[in-house]
Design an enzyme around this catalytic site. Structure first.
Site, mmCIF file in Angstrom:
data_model
loop_
_atom_site.group_PDB
_atom_site.id
_atom_site.type_symbol
_atom_site.label_atom_id
_atom_site.label_comp_id
_atom_site.label_asym_id
_atom_site.label_seq_id
_atom_site.Cartn_x
_atom_site.Cartn_y
_atom_site.Cartn_z
ATOM 1 N N GLY A 214 18.818 51.362 38.520
ATOM 2 C CA GLY A 214 17.619 50.800 39.124
ATOM 3 C C GLY A 214 17.096 49.617 38.351
ATOM 4 N N PRO A 215 16.167 48.879 38.977
ATOM 5 C CG PRO A 215 14.771 47.943 40.576
ATOM 6 C CD PRO A 215 15.549 49.153 40.266
ATOM 7 N N GLY A 217 12.097 48.814 34.339
ATOM 8 C CA GLY A 217 10.724 49.298 34.404
ATOM 9 C C GLY A 217 10.438 50.325 35.471
ATOM 10 C CB THR A 218 12.313 51.794 38.228
ATOM 11 O OG1 THR A 218 13.585 51.725 37.603
ATOM 12 C CG2 THR A 218 12.117 50.587 39.101
ATOM 13 N N GLY A 219 11.370 53.437 35.304
ATOM 14 C CA GLY A 219 11.224 54.771 34.702
ATOM 15 C C GLY A 219 12.528 55.485 34.435
ATOM 16 C CE LYS A 220 17.081 51.497 34.533
ATOM 17 N NZ LYS A 220 15.977 50.663 35.004
ATOM 18 C CB THR A 221 13.857 54.988 29.268
ATOM 19 O OG1 THR A 221 14.657 53.819 29.393
ATOM 20 C CG2 THR A 221 13.962 55.512 27.859
ATOM 21 C CD GLU A 438 15.282 45.416 56.971
ATOM 22 O OE1 GLU A 438 16.105 46.166 57.532
ATOM 23 O OE2 GLU A 438 15.634 44.450 56.265
ATOM 24 C CG ASP A 514 21.483 41.331 58.554
ATOM 25 O OD1 ASP A 514 21.786 42.326 57.881
ATOM 26 O OD2 ASP A 514 20.316 40.986 58.801
HETATM 27 P P1 ADP Z 1 13.355 51.597 32.566
HETATM 28 O O1 ADP Z 1 14.045 52.431 31.554
HETATM 29 O O2 ADP Z 1 13.719 51.923 33.977
HETATM 30 O O3 ADP Z 1 13.427 50.135 32.320
HETATM 31 P P2 ADP Z 1 11.093 52.851 31.414
HETATM 32 O O4 ADP Z 1 11.401 54.265 31.632
HETATM 33 O O5 ADP Z 1 11.359 52.306 30.068
HETATM 34 O O6 ADP Z 1 11.802 51.949 32.484
HETATM 35 O O7 ADP Z 1 9.575 52.607 31.807
HETATM 36 C C1 ADP Z 1 8.678 51.953 30.967
HETATM 37 C C2 ADP Z 1 7.299 52.547 31.094
HETATM 38 O O8 ADP Z 1 6.784 52.310 32.403
HETATM 39 C C3 ADP Z 1 7.295 54.041 30.945
HETATM 40 O O9 ADP Z 1 7.175 54.405 29.619
HETATM 41 C C4 ADP Z 1 6.082 54.453 31.760
HETATM 42 O O10 ADP Z 1 4.908 54.313 31.009
HETATM 43 C C5 ADP Z 1 6.055 53.430 32.854
HETATM 44 N N1 ADP Z 1 6.702 53.918 34.082
HETATM 45 C C6 ADP Z 1 7.792 53.402 34.673
HETATM 46 N N2 ADP Z 1 8.113 54.092 35.791
HETATM 47 C C7 ADP Z 1 7.223 55.075 35.903
HETATM 48 C C8 ADP Z 1 7.020 56.126 36.853
HETATM 49 N N3 ADP Z 1 7.834 56.276 37.908
HETATM 50 N N4 ADP Z 1 5.987 56.964 36.656
HETATM 51 C C9 ADP Z 1 5.174 56.807 35.604
HETATM 52 N N5 ADP Z 1 5.305 55.852 34.679
HETATM 53 C C10 ADP Z 1 6.298 54.976 34.811
HETATM 54 ZN ZN ZN Z 2 18.969 42.323 58.110
HETATM 55 MG MG MG Z 3 14.776 51.639 29.786
#
Ligand code: ADP
Ligand code: ZN
Ligand code: MG
Length: 614
Positions: A214-215, A217-221, A438, A514
């Protein structure tokens, strides 16, 4: 997170000193004990002595050095070791015969020190090797001593990369908001870590690895930590980028180390962040040293993943925002064969994330999180977390003791504008265009018989770069596509662009994918499926290898090729016109659905059908 306090370059420097010192000591020892190697010793003897040595079969090689007018020769001493000698040239007609009869090799070149390689290895390589070995043993012993008495958090700071090990992350799924699908996919792993015996009893093997895609900052870590937190198991993490800056061979050693520690602490989670930095596709071009190191590390990772027993309870999670650049070997069964998408949050997801991060912040009673969520379409979880924090900072600046709505509104501006992001947040107009686009696809699909039902429509930007997405899933498995179905599919593909034309009177670049798909299908209908009247059942194109990308090559004359092109255009054009007429007939529904999607950002197939059939 537990930080490793050791500075990054400190160990690096000391290793350099160590290597330098080793070299110096080896050089000194060599000069002391092997002077003959530093300077080859040659003994001068009389001619008669030379003849005696030849007669005693001691001489092995001989040659004339014309520049110094001397005979150089090699003879065995009492211990059988080679010694170098020289003697003057003497008129001696029987010399050649004598040398031959005693088996002496002779020529015009000075006998080479035939054991140079062996000597080199003995005097240089072996000592250096021994020194390095001693050094490693010492440092390992030191490590063991230090590692023993550490508290709940252990840091392993060997060489340069840091392995973070946390016995308890303290993060749970509740801390991750709006990623319900990813959480669902991960609960099975949590359960497995809770009681691996249950799975082992039935003989089930869980995937060894799952890849969070995923992009940024989406919370992968965060999700990876939450898995460890939910399962109450240790969490080992290392970032791919840390491998790259290390000495040759260190990356592979680090991987070995990581897995060794993990298997001792099983059940546990091993998390490799930014795996794309070591897991890039291996190309066999540039022979740069850096690539070699990366490849070695990757190979070691693959070996370790194959080697350990999946039932032991070590689950490997990895994260990347560039899944397309990963080496195929990483994605094979038994490795990261499970892919868990972690997409940008939708409206309700954004609201939930704002709430999670507001939990520990003093807020006004009547905060409207929904409004903030609506204003931040395309923002990531990390950005939303930042927005809440910025709002709190602003409240402090304003001399207030709690956060007001206006603080949040202001910080949306600063955070979103602060990041120079390419396509993350769509403008309101763009969002509208994407919604109509869409719904255009979905409506054209729904109004034609024989097309797969729409299951999900979203205008949340995807990892793939798409701004919106209409998902159609066939009921049951399909192996054959009729000509009508193919034509319908092309019409559906043109539906997005058709809606843009109809509503906005202008067109955008958003239909590129498309167009590509529609063209491919139209061409295949004509050249491969025999679905045109013009060419009947003639194969005009052959698939070279359907397992490797399925690229095709044209098998026809230039004239025919031009005719095919015209036929392709006609097919797509007909489908496009059909799509426009379908949308014209259903323009009210188009408006209604597009506005609904604009507000909700993600709608299900059922929602779509119920509005359509109202
Ligand atoms: P990634 O690893 O995808 O780049 P991170 O897990 O490092 O993103 O996210 C960075 C911070 O952003 C997290 O520590 C959290 O504070 C916040 N964050 C990101 N996604 C979420 C989420 N889905 N719910 C709550 N906090 C989130
Ligand atoms: Zn389309
Ligand atoms: Mg990360």
């Amino acid at each position: 997170m537990i930080e490793n306090n050791e500075g990054g370059d400190k160990p690096k420097k000391s290793i350099l000193y160590y290597y330098g010192l080793t070299l110096l000591v080896v050089m000194l020892l060599n000069a002391l004990f092997f002077p003959s190697v530093m300077q080859r010793k040659v003994t001068e003897v009389g001619y008669s002595e030379f003849i005696t040595m030849v007669n005693d079969d001691k001489v092995t090689e001989a040659a004339v050095d014309y520049s110094s007018q001397q005979i150089m020769f090699v003879a065995k001493d009492g211990n059988g070791a080679d010694q170098y000698f020289k003697t003057g040239i003497f008129p001696d007609n029987g010399l050649i015969e004598r040398l031959q009869s005693h088996g002496v090799k002779f020529g015009s070149e000075i006998p080479k020190q035939n054991s140079t390689l062996v000597n080199l290895i003995l005097t240089w390589v072996v000592p250096i090797f021994i020194f390095i070995l001693i050094g490693q043993l010492l440092s390992r012993m030191l490590m063991k001593k230090m590692g023993g008495g550490m508290g709940p958090a252990m840091t392993f700071g060997k060489a340069n990369a840091k392995i973070y090990a946390e016995t308890e992350t303290g993060v749970t799924f509740d801390d991750v908001a709006g990623e319900e699908e990813s959480k669902d996919a991960l609960t099975e792993i949590v359960d497995f870590l809770h009681n691996p015996d249950k799975y082992a009893a039935i003989g089930a093997k869980l995937p060894k690895g799952a890849l969070l895609v995923g992009p940024p900052g989406t919370g992968k870590t965060l999700l990876a930590k939450a898995v460890a937190g939910e399962a109450h198991v240790p969490f080992f993490s290392i970032s791919g980028s840390e491998f790259v800056e290390m000495f040759v061979g260190m990356g592979a050693a680090k991987v070995r180390d990581l897995f060794k520690q993990a298997s001792e602490k099983a059940p546990c989670i091993v998390f490799i962040d930014e795996i794309d930095t070591i897991g890039k596709k291996r190309d066999n071009g540039s022979g740069l040293g850096g690539n070699d190191e990366r490849e070695q590390t990757l190979n070691q990772l693959l070996t370790e993943m194959d080697g350990f027993d999946g039932r032991k309870g070590v689950v490997i999670l990895a994260a990347t925002n560039r899944p397309e650049s990963l080496d195929a070997a990483l994605l094979r069964p038994g490795r990261f064969d499970r892919r868990i998408p972690v997409e940008l949050p939708d409206l309700s997801g954004r609201e939930a994330i704002l709430r999670v991060h507001s939990k520990n912040v003093k807020m006004d009673m009547d905060i409207d999180f929904g409004a903030i969520a609506r204003a931040t379409s395309g923002a990531s979880g990390a950005e939303l977390a930042n927005i809440v924090n910025e709002a709190a900072l602003r409240a402090v600046r304003m001399g207030r003791s709690y956060v007001k709505q206006e603080d949040l509104e202001e910080s949306v501006e600063t955070v979103i504008a602060g990041y120079q992001r390419k396509n993350a947040v769509l403008s309101p107009h763009e969002k509208k265009v994407v919604s109509y686009h869409e719904i255009g696809h979905a409506l054209v699909a729904a109004k034609q018989s024989d097309s797969a039902p729409v299951t999900k429509i979203t205008i949340i930007p995807r990892t793939s770069g798409a701004l919106g997405y209409t998902m159609q899933v066939d009921e049951g498995e399909k192996h054959l596509m009729s000509k009508e179905e193919a034509q319908n599919k092309i019409a559906t593909l043109t539906g997005g662009r058709s809606a843009e034309e109809l509503i906005f009177g202008s067109i955008t670049t958003g239909a590129a994918n498309d167009i590509e798909q529609a063209t491919k299908l139209a061409r295949a209908m004509i050249t491969r499926y025999g679905m045109s009247r013009e060419f009947d059942m003639v194969a005009l194109e052959t698939v070279n290898n359907q397992y490797l990308g399925g690229d095709t090559s044209l098998a026809c004359s230039a004239d025919t090729s031009a005719m095919i092109d015209r036929e392709v255009v006609a097919t797509v054009k007909a489908a496009h016109e059909k799509a426009i007429s379908i949308l014209k007939e259903n323009i009210d529904k188009l408006h209604e659905l597009a506005n609904y999607l604009l507000e909700k950002e993600t709608i299900t197939g059922e929602e779509f059908m119920s509005i359509l059939n109202r």
